[in-house]
Design a protein around this motif. Structure first.
Motif, PDB file in Angstrom:
ATOM      1  N   TYR A 174      37.932  36.152  23.275  1.00 22.73           N
ATOM      2  CA  TYR A 174      38.514  37.425  24.255  1.00 22.73           C
ATOM      3  C   TYR A 174      38.203  36.891  25.509  1.00 22.73           C
ATOM      4  CZ  TYR A 174      39.414  42.137  25.688  1.00 22.73           C
ATOM      5  OH  TYR A 174      39.686  43.200  26.377  1.00 22.73           O
ATOM      6  N   LYS A 175      39.384  36.873  26.272  1.00 21.91           N
ATOM      7  CA  LYS A 175      39.343  36.552  27.533  1.00 21.91           C
ATOM      8  C   LYS A 175      39.811  37.525  28.489  1.00 21.91           C
ATOM      9  CE  LYS A 175      40.491  32.551  30.569  1.00 21.91           C
ATOM     10  NZ  LYS A 175      41.090  31.183  30.828  1.00 21.91           N
ATOM     11  N   GLU A 176      39.293  37.727  29.533  1.00 25.01           N
ATOM     12  CA  GLU A 176      39.597  38.968  30.491  1.00 25.01           C
ATOM     13  C   GLU A 176      39.397  38.665  31.999  1.00 25.01           C
ATOM     14  OE1 GLU A 176      39.288  43.830  30.915  1.00 25.01           O
ATOM     15  OE2 GLU A 176      37.864  42.849  29.756  1.00 25.01           O
ATOM     16  N   ASN A 177      40.400  38.837  32.639  1.00 22.23           N
ATOM     17  CA  ASN A 177      40.303  38.678  34.154  1.00 22.23           C
ATOM     18  C   ASN A 177      40.502  39.987  34.907  1.00 22.23           C
ATOM     19  OD1 ASN A 177      40.291  35.668  33.968  1.00 22.23           O
ATOM     20  ND2 ASN A 177      42.580  35.848  33.852  1.00 22.23           N
ATOM     21  N   SER A 178      39.650  40.021  36.010  1.00 22.57           N
ATOM     22  CA  SER A 178      39.584  41.340  36.678  1.00 22.57           C
ATOM     23  C   SER A 178      39.816  40.828  38.210  1.00 22.57           C
ATOM     24  CB  SER A 178      38.459  42.260  36.463  1.00 22.57           C
ATOM     25  OG  SER A 178      37.601  41.888  36.834  1.00 22.57           O
ATOM     26  N   GLU A 179      40.179  41.951  38.891  1.00 24.00           N
ATOM     27  CA  GLU A 179      40.513  41.744  40.527  1.00 24.00           C
ATOM     28  C   GLU A 179      40.608  42.940  41.294  1.00 24.00           C
ATOM     29  OE1 GLU A 179      44.046  40.232  43.095  1.00 24.00           O
ATOM     30  OE2 GLU A 179      43.395  38.712  41.740  1.00 24.00           O
ATOM     31  N   ARG A 180      39.461  42.990  42.179  1.00 22.52           N
ATOM     32  CA  ARG A 180      39.504  44.247  42.763  1.00 22.52           C
ATOM     33  C   ARG A 180      39.163  44.042  44.353  1.00 22.52           C
ATOM     34  NH1 ARG A 180      34.503  43.653  40.682  1.00 22.52           N
ATOM     35  NH2 ARG A 180      32.759  44.089  42.046  1.00 22.52           N
ATOM     36  N   GLU A 181      39.485  44.985  45.355  1.00 24.47           N
ATOM     37  CA  GLU A 181      39.275  44.845  46.794  1.00 24.47           C
ATOM     38  C   GLU A 181      38.074  45.797  47.111  1.00 24.47           C
ATOM     39  OE1 GLU A 181      42.855  45.555  48.817  1.00 24.47           O
ATOM     40  OE2 GLU A 181      43.671  43.476  48.603  1.00 24.47           O
ATOM     41  N   GLU A 182      37.410  45.091  48.055  1.00 23.59           N
ATOM     42  CA  GLU A 182      35.922  46.009  48.415  1.00 23.59           C
ATOM     43  C   GLU A 182      35.903  45.800  50.106  1.00 23.59           C
ATOM     44  OE1 GLU A 182      32.370  45.788  46.610  1.00 23.59           O
ATOM     45  OE2 GLU A 182      32.949  46.474  44.617  1.00 23.59           O
ATOM     46  N   THR A 194      37.630  43.500  54.630  1.00 19.43           N
ATOM     47  CA  THR A 194      38.165  43.697  53.233  1.00 19.43           C
ATOM     48  C   THR A 194      38.269  42.487  52.257  1.00 19.43           C
ATOM     49  OG1 THR A 194      39.261  45.899  53.957  1.00 19.43           O
ATOM     50  CG2 THR A 194      39.921  44.632  51.712  1.00 19.43           C
ATOM     51  N   VAL A 195      37.697  42.287  51.363  1.00 23.31           N
ATOM     52  CA  VAL A 195      37.795  41.043  50.674  1.00 23.31           C
ATOM     53  C   VAL A 195      38.361  41.168  49.227  1.00 23.31           C
ATOM     54  CG1 VAL A 195      35.944  39.974  51.848  1.00 23.31           C
ATOM     55  CG2 VAL A 195      35.380  41.215  49.960  1.00 23.31           C
ATOM     56  N   THR A 196      38.698  40.385  48.399  1.00 20.52           N
ATOM     57  CA  THR A 196      39.233  40.470  47.134  1.00 20.52           C
ATOM     58  C   THR A 196      38.136  39.893  46.169  1.00 20.52           C
ATOM     59  OG1 THR A 196      41.579  40.337  47.848  1.00 20.52           O
ATOM     60  CG2 THR A 196      41.036  39.856  45.469  1.00 20.52           C
ATOM     61  N   LEU A 197      37.658  40.650  45.371  1.00 21.08           N
ATOM     62  CA  LEU A 197      36.576  40.060  44.302  1.00 21.08           C
ATOM     63  C   LEU A 197      37.498  39.741  43.106  1.00 21.08           C
ATOM     64  CD1 LEU A 197      33.614  42.204  45.201  1.00 21.08           C
ATOM     65  CD2 LEU A 197      34.291  40.144  46.233  1.00 21.08           C
ATOM     66  N   ARG A 198      37.195  38.583  42.238  1.00 17.26           N
ATOM     67  CA  ARG A 198      37.799  37.992  41.153  1.00 17.26           C
ATOM     68  C   ARG A 198      36.620  37.818  40.149  1.00 17.26           C
ATOM     69  NH1 ARG A 198      40.835  35.917  44.993  1.00 17.26           N
ATOM     70  NH2 ARG A 198      43.297  36.448  45.012  1.00 17.26           N
ATOM     71  N   SER A 199      36.838  38.186  38.999  1.00 20.07           N
ATOM     72  CA  SER A 199      35.819  37.854  37.923  1.00 20.07           C
ATOM     73  C   SER A 199      36.625  37.550  36.402  1.00 20.07           C
ATOM     74  CB  SER A 199      34.866  38.838  37.398  1.00 20.07           C
ATOM     75  OG  SER A 199      35.487  39.981  37.010  1.00 20.07           O
ATOM     76  N   GLU A 200      36.243  36.605  35.724  1.00 21.81           N
ATOM     77  CA  GLU A 200      36.625  36.239  34.614  1.00 21.81           C
ATOM     78  C   GLU A 200      35.672  36.212  33.561  1.00 21.81           C
ATOM     79  OE1 GLU A 200      37.803  31.989  32.570  1.00 21.81           O
ATOM     80  OE2 GLU A 200      39.399  32.754  34.345  1.00 21.81           O
ATOM     81  N   THR A 201      35.867  36.968  32.273  1.00 19.04           N
ATOM     82  CA  THR A 201      34.940  37.131  31.254  1.00 19.04           C
ATOM     83  C   THR A 201      35.563  36.507  30.171  1.00 19.04           C
ATOM     84  OG1 THR A 201      34.044  39.126  32.141  1.00 19.04           O
ATOM     85  CG2 THR A 201      33.604  38.591  30.013  1.00 19.04           C
TER      86      THR A 201
END
Length: 220
Positions: A174-182, A194-201
């Motif tokens: 199970y592969k999930e990618n997420s992206e959000r701005e903080e 403001t930066v873009t944070l990315r993560s992959e699980t």
């Protein structure tokens, strides 16, 4: 035998069938678990490439009705709601059976197969479908395989009863990618940035149970 080698053997076996030696086969595995059928082609006295399939479908519906306080809190009203959940799993396999020895009416064999399950699911509340279940299934990948040893007792040249023991393995990813701005306060520039944070699980699950199988085999 590696999965790619097994697939190559099956494909080549179907491509180079000797006329006069080929024989269609059909097998079923009865029982109370998830069972299936197998269609094969006997290339010669030892090798049988085949395809097999299993299928399972489930459906749950919950219907609720009654009375409740209405939104204006001025009295009661009648209501009804319907909840639906259903899913299917189709499990095709490609493999090969190879007879290694025979004695009288008994023949022993080894067998290997590669499996790729396909899943679908649907959830509805009062006719409104939940789209997240489809998105979750798109992130899911499942494959499996099995290796076994068995013996067939031939009542005649067209029918046999088989018993088999083996190891079955499944792997799910199970592969999930997420992206959000903080936005944060940068101490060096003394400004908000403001930066873009990315993560992959990625979640991997494997299990390898042993199995036994009784089969009814027909040779045409």
């Amino acid at each position: 035998m590696k999965i790619k080698q097994l697939i190559a053997v099956v494909v080549l076996s179907f491509c180079f069938i000797y006329e006069g030696q080929a024989q269609a086969t059909f097998s079923v595995s009865p029982g109370f678990a998830l069972n299936g059928a197998q269609l094969g082609y006997r290339v010669n006295s030892k090798l049988i490439p085949y395809i097999s399939f299993q299928y399972l479908s489930s459906r749950i519906t919950i219907d609720e009705s009654g009375t409740r306080i209405n939104d204006a809190s001025t009295g009661t009203e009648s209501y009804s709601s319907e909840h639906l959940a259903k899913g299917t799993i189709f499990i095709p396999s490609i493999g090969a059976k190879y007879f290694v020895s025979s004695k009288g009416k008994l023949k022993s064999y080894i067998q290997g197969a590669f499996t790729k399950p396909f899943l679908s699911a649907k959830i509805e509340d009062d006719g409104v479908e939940d789209e997240t279940i489809k998105e979750d299934l798109e992130k899911l990948s499942i494959w499996g395989g099995e290796l076994s040893f068995g013996v067939e007792y031939f009542f005649d040249e067209n029918f046999s009863l088989g018993g088999e023991f083996g190891l079955r393995g499944f792997h799910a990813k199970y592969k999930e990618n997420s992206e959000r701005e903080e936005t944060y306060f940068n101490q060096d520039t003394q400004q908000n940035e403001t930066v873009t944070l990315r993560s992959e699980t990625e979640t991997n699950v494997s299990f390898s149970p042993t199995f036994t199988r009784v089969s009814l085999n027909f040779y045409f």
